[in-house]
Design a protein around this motif. Structure first.
Motif, mmCIF file in Angstrom:
data_model
loop_
_atom_site.group_PDB
_atom_site.id
_atom_site.type_symbol
_atom_site.label_atom_id
_atom_site.label_comp_id
_atom_site.label_asym_id
_atom_site.label_seq_id
_atom_site.Cartn_x
_atom_site.Cartn_y
_atom_site.Cartn_z
ATOM 1 N N GLY A 20 0.794 -1.224 0.000
ATOM 2 C CA GLY A 20 0.000 0.000 0.000
ATOM 3 C C GLY A 20 0.829 1.278 0.000
ATOM 4 N N LEU A 21 1.968 1.268 -0.690
ATOM 5 C CA LEU A 21 2.865 2.416 -0.666
ATOM 6 C C LEU A 21 2.666 3.372 -1.835
ATOM 7 C CD1 LEU A 21 6.234 0.686 0.369
ATOM 8 C CD2 LEU A 21 4.326 1.439 1.812
ATOM 9 N N VAL A 22 1.893 2.979 -2.840
ATOM 10 C CA VAL A 22 1.729 3.804 -4.040
ATOM 11 C C VAL A 22 0.286 3.770 -4.517
ATOM 12 C CG1 VAL A 22 4.113 3.523 -4.837
ATOM 13 C CG2 VAL A 22 2.376 1.867 -5.529
ATOM 14 N N THR A 23 -0.074 4.753 -5.324
ATOM 15 C CA THR A 23 -1.363 4.780 -6.000
ATOM 16 C C THR A 23 -1.153 5.113 -7.474
ATOM 17 O OG1 THR A 23 -1.655 7.124 -5.417
ATOM 18 C CG2 THR A 23 -2.646 5.484 -3.947
ATOM 19 N N TRP A 24 -2.054 4.614 -8.285
ATOM 20 C CA TRP A 24 -2.041 4.853 -9.738
ATOM 21 C C TRP A 24 -0.668 4.518 -10.315
ATOM 22 C CZ3 TRP A 24 -6.025 4.445 -12.469
ATOM 23 C CH2 TRP A 24 -6.102 4.944 -13.783
ATOM 24 N N THR A 25 0.051 5.498 -10.890
ATOM 25 C CA THR A 25 1.376 5.186 -11.460
ATOM 26 C C THR A 25 2.507 5.807 -10.652
ATOM 27 O OG1 THR A 25 1.335 7.114 -12.933
ATOM 28 C CG2 THR A 25 0.388 5.063 -13.783
ATOM 29 N N SER A 26 2.194 6.309 -9.453
ATOM 30 C CA SER A 26 3.221 6.985 -8.657
ATOM 31 C C SER A 26 4.242 5.990 -8.121
ATOM 32 C CB SER A 26 2.577 7.725 -7.483
ATOM 33 O OG SER A 26 2.056 6.796 -6.540
ATOM 34 N N VAL A 93 14.400 3.809 -3.846
ATOM 35 C CA VAL A 93 12.943 3.684 -3.957
ATOM 36 C C VAL A 93 12.304 5.017 -3.592
ATOM 37 C CG1 VAL A 93 10.876 2.561 -3.007
ATOM 38 C CG2 VAL A 93 12.935 1.216 -3.437
ATOM 39 N N HIS A 94 11.255 5.368 -4.323
ATOM 40 C CA HIS A 94 10.440 6.541 -3.991
ATOM 41 C C HIS A 94 8.979 6.123 -3.960
ATOM 42 C CE1 HIS A 94 8.582 10.381 -3.808
ATOM 43 N NE2 HIS A 94 8.245 10.434 -5.083
ATOM 44 N N THR A 95 8.288 6.522 -2.901
ATOM 45 C CA THR A 95 6.847 6.266 -2.813
ATOM 46 C C THR A 95 6.144 7.537 -2.346
ATOM 47 O OG1 THR A 95 6.609 5.640 -0.473
ATOM 48 C CG2 THR A 95 7.427 3.938 -1.998
ATOM 49 N N HIS A 96 4.821 7.496 -2.402
ATOM 50 C CA HIS A 96 3.995 8.527 -1.779
ATOM 51 C C HIS A 96 3.137 7.868 -0.707
ATOM 52 C CE1 HIS A 96 4.238 11.135 -5.691
ATOM 53 N NE2 HIS A 96 5.348 11.193 -4.972
ATOM 54 N N SER A 97 3.726 6.952 0.055
ATOM 55 C CA SER A 97 2.967 6.239 1.083
ATOM 56 C C SER A 97 2.350 7.261 2.045
ATOM 57 C CB SER A 97 3.864 5.252 1.817
ATOM 58 O OG SER A 97 4.985 5.890 2.380
ATOM 59 N N PRO A 98 1.070 7.075 2.401
ATOM 60 C CA PRO A 98 0.305 8.174 3.019
ATOM 61 C C PRO A 98 0.813 8.669 4.362
ATOM 62 C CG PRO A 98 -0.974 6.126 2.980
ATOM 63 C CD PRO A 98 0.214 5.910 2.115
ATOM 64 N N TYR A 99 1.174 7.779 5.272
ATOM 65 C CA TYR A 99 1.583 8.259 6.588
ATOM 66 C C TYR A 99 2.955 8.930 6.533
ATOM 67 C CZ TYR A 99 -2.422 6.062 8.807
ATOM 68 O OH TYR A 99 -3.710 5.727 9.173
ATOM 69 N N ALA A 100 3.901 8.324 5.830
ATOM 70 C CA ALA A 100 5.218 8.952 5.711
ATOM 71 C C ALA A 100 5.115 10.284 4.973
ATOM 72 C CB ALA A 100 6.180 8.011 4.989
ATOM 73 N N THR A 101 4.258 10.345 3.958
ATOM 74 C CA THR A 101 4.098 11.591 3.211
ATOM 75 C C THR A 101 3.428 12.656 4.069
ATOM 76 O OG1 THR A 101 4.002 10.389 1.117
ATOM 77 C CG2 THR A 101 3.120 12.613 1.125
ATOM 78 N N PRO A 161 8.634 10.100 0.872
ATOM 79 C CA PRO A 161 9.841 9.374 1.266
ATOM 80 C C PRO A 161 10.651 8.845 0.091
ATOM 81 C CG PRO A 161 7.920 7.981 1.571
ATOM 82 C CD PRO A 161 7.407 9.321 1.139
ATOM 83 N N PHE A 162 11.965 8.874 0.255
ATOM 84 C CA PHE A 162 12.908 8.176 -0.603
ATOM 85 C C PHE A 162 13.723 7.270 0.313
ATOM 86 C CE2 PHE A 162 11.823 11.552 -3.437
ATOM 87 C CZ PHE A 162 12.129 11.114 -4.731
ATOM 88 N N THR A 163 14.047 6.071 -0.170
ATOM 89 C CA THR A 163 14.857 5.153 0.625
ATOM 90 C C THR A 163 15.989 4.607 -0.226
ATOM 91 O OG1 THR A 163 13.405 3.273 0.091
ATOM 92 C CG2 THR A 163 12.946 4.471 2.129
ATOM 93 N N ILE A 164 17.065 4.229 0.449
ATOM 94 C CA ILE A 164 18.225 3.664 -0.220
ATOM 95 C C ILE A 164 18.580 2.339 0.423
ATOM 96 C CG2 ILE A 164 19.156 5.908 -0.903
ATOM 97 C CD1 ILE A 164 21.081 5.736 1.490
#
Length: 224
Positions: A20-26, A93-101, A161-164
Motif C-alpha cells: 500500500g505504498l503507491v497509488t495509480w502510477t506513482s 525507492v520513492h513512494t507517496h505512502s500516506p503516513y510517511a508523506t 519518502p525516498f529510501t536507499i
C-alpha cells in the motif's frame, strides 16, 4: 545481469502495491547495475498492471536512456545523482505512502520512539529540503541529508519518502518499514506526548539488528 535486474526491479514494484505504498502510477524502484555506470528503473507513467521486465528501462548515471523504448521515470535524475555520489547504494525507492508523506508534508522528522525504528533506522527519520521534480535537485537533497546518517530513509519536504539500500530489495524493505513506523508514530501521537528512546539504547538496538540479527549468509548476517 541487466536482464536479471529488469525482472527483479519489475517484481519489486509489485511489493509497493502489496504494502500500500503507491497509488495509480506513482512511485518507482531502481537498481544499480553492478560493475557499470548504469541503472534499471521503471518507465514513466506506466500502470503497475502493465509493467513487465521488458518494460523496465536502462539509463546511465547521468539519467540518459541507454536501453528501452519508453521514457524513464521522472525521478531518474534524482536516482542517478544518488548512485553517482553514494557508491555503496545499490537500490533507490520513492513512494507517496500516506503516513510517511503526511510527516513530509509537515516537515517533521519521525522521532525514534520505538525499538523497531531504532533497529532499522538508527534514529529519527530525517527531513530533506524541498526540491522540484525533473532535475537532480531531489537527489542532491537526499545525498546531503543521508550522508553520515544511519537512516536509509529521508522524507523530502512536502513531497514524500525516498529510501536507499545496498540492493533494490533492501531499499524496498526500508520503504515498507518507513511507512510502518510513520503510521505507528502517528497513532501514538494521537494518544499524547511520546518520548524518544535514549540515544544509547538506539545505538545498541541498531548495532544488534544490523550486525547480529538474522541468519548468517556467506559470513554475514541477513536483516531481512
Amino acid at each position: 545481469m541487466i536482464s536479471k535486474l529488469r525482472r527483479e526491479v519489475c517484481d519489486l514494484h509489485a511489493e509497493l502495491i502489496r504494502w500500500g505504498l503507491v497509488t495509480w502510477t506513482s512511485g518507482n524502484v531502481s537498481a544499480r547495475v553492478p560493475g557499470s555506470d548504469l541503472l534499471v528503473i521503471k518507465p514513466s507513467g506506466v500502470s503497475y498492471d502493465d509493467l513487465t521486465p521488458e518494460a523496465m528501462v536502462v539509463c546511465d548515471l547521468d539519467g540518459k536512456l541507454v536501453e528501452g523504448d519508453r521514457a524513464p521515470s521522472s525521478d531518474t535524475a534524482a536516482h542517478a545523482y544518488v548512485y553517482r555520489h553514494m557508491p555503496h547504494v545499490g537500490g533507490v525507492v520513492h513512494t507517496h505512502s500516506p503516513y510517511a508523506t503526511a510527516w513530509a508534508a509537515r516537515g517533521e522528522p519521525i522521532p525514534c520512539s520505538i525499538t523497531a525504528m531504532a533497529d532499522e533506522f538508527g534514529g529519527d527519520i530525517p527531513v530533506g529540503p524541498f526540491a522540484l521534480i525533473g532535475s537532480d535537485a531531489i537527489g542532491r537533497g537526499i545525498v546531503e541529508t543521508l550522508t553520515g546518517h544511519p537512516s536509509p530513509a529521508v522524507l523530502m519536504l512536502q513531497h514524500g519518502p525516498f529510501t536507499i539500500g545496498a540492493t533494490a530489495k533492501a531499499a524496498v524493505k526500508a520503504a515498507v518499514m518507513c511507512e510502518d513506523v510513520a503510521r505507528t508514530m502517528h497513532f501514538a501521537r494521537q494518544l499524547g506526548a511520546v518520548e524518544r528512546l535514549p540515544d544509547q539504547a538506539v545505538a545498541s538496538l541498531h548495532d544488534r539488528y544490523q550486525n547480529v540479527y538474522g541468519q548468517p549468509q556467506g559470513g554475514q548476517r541477513s536483516t531481512t
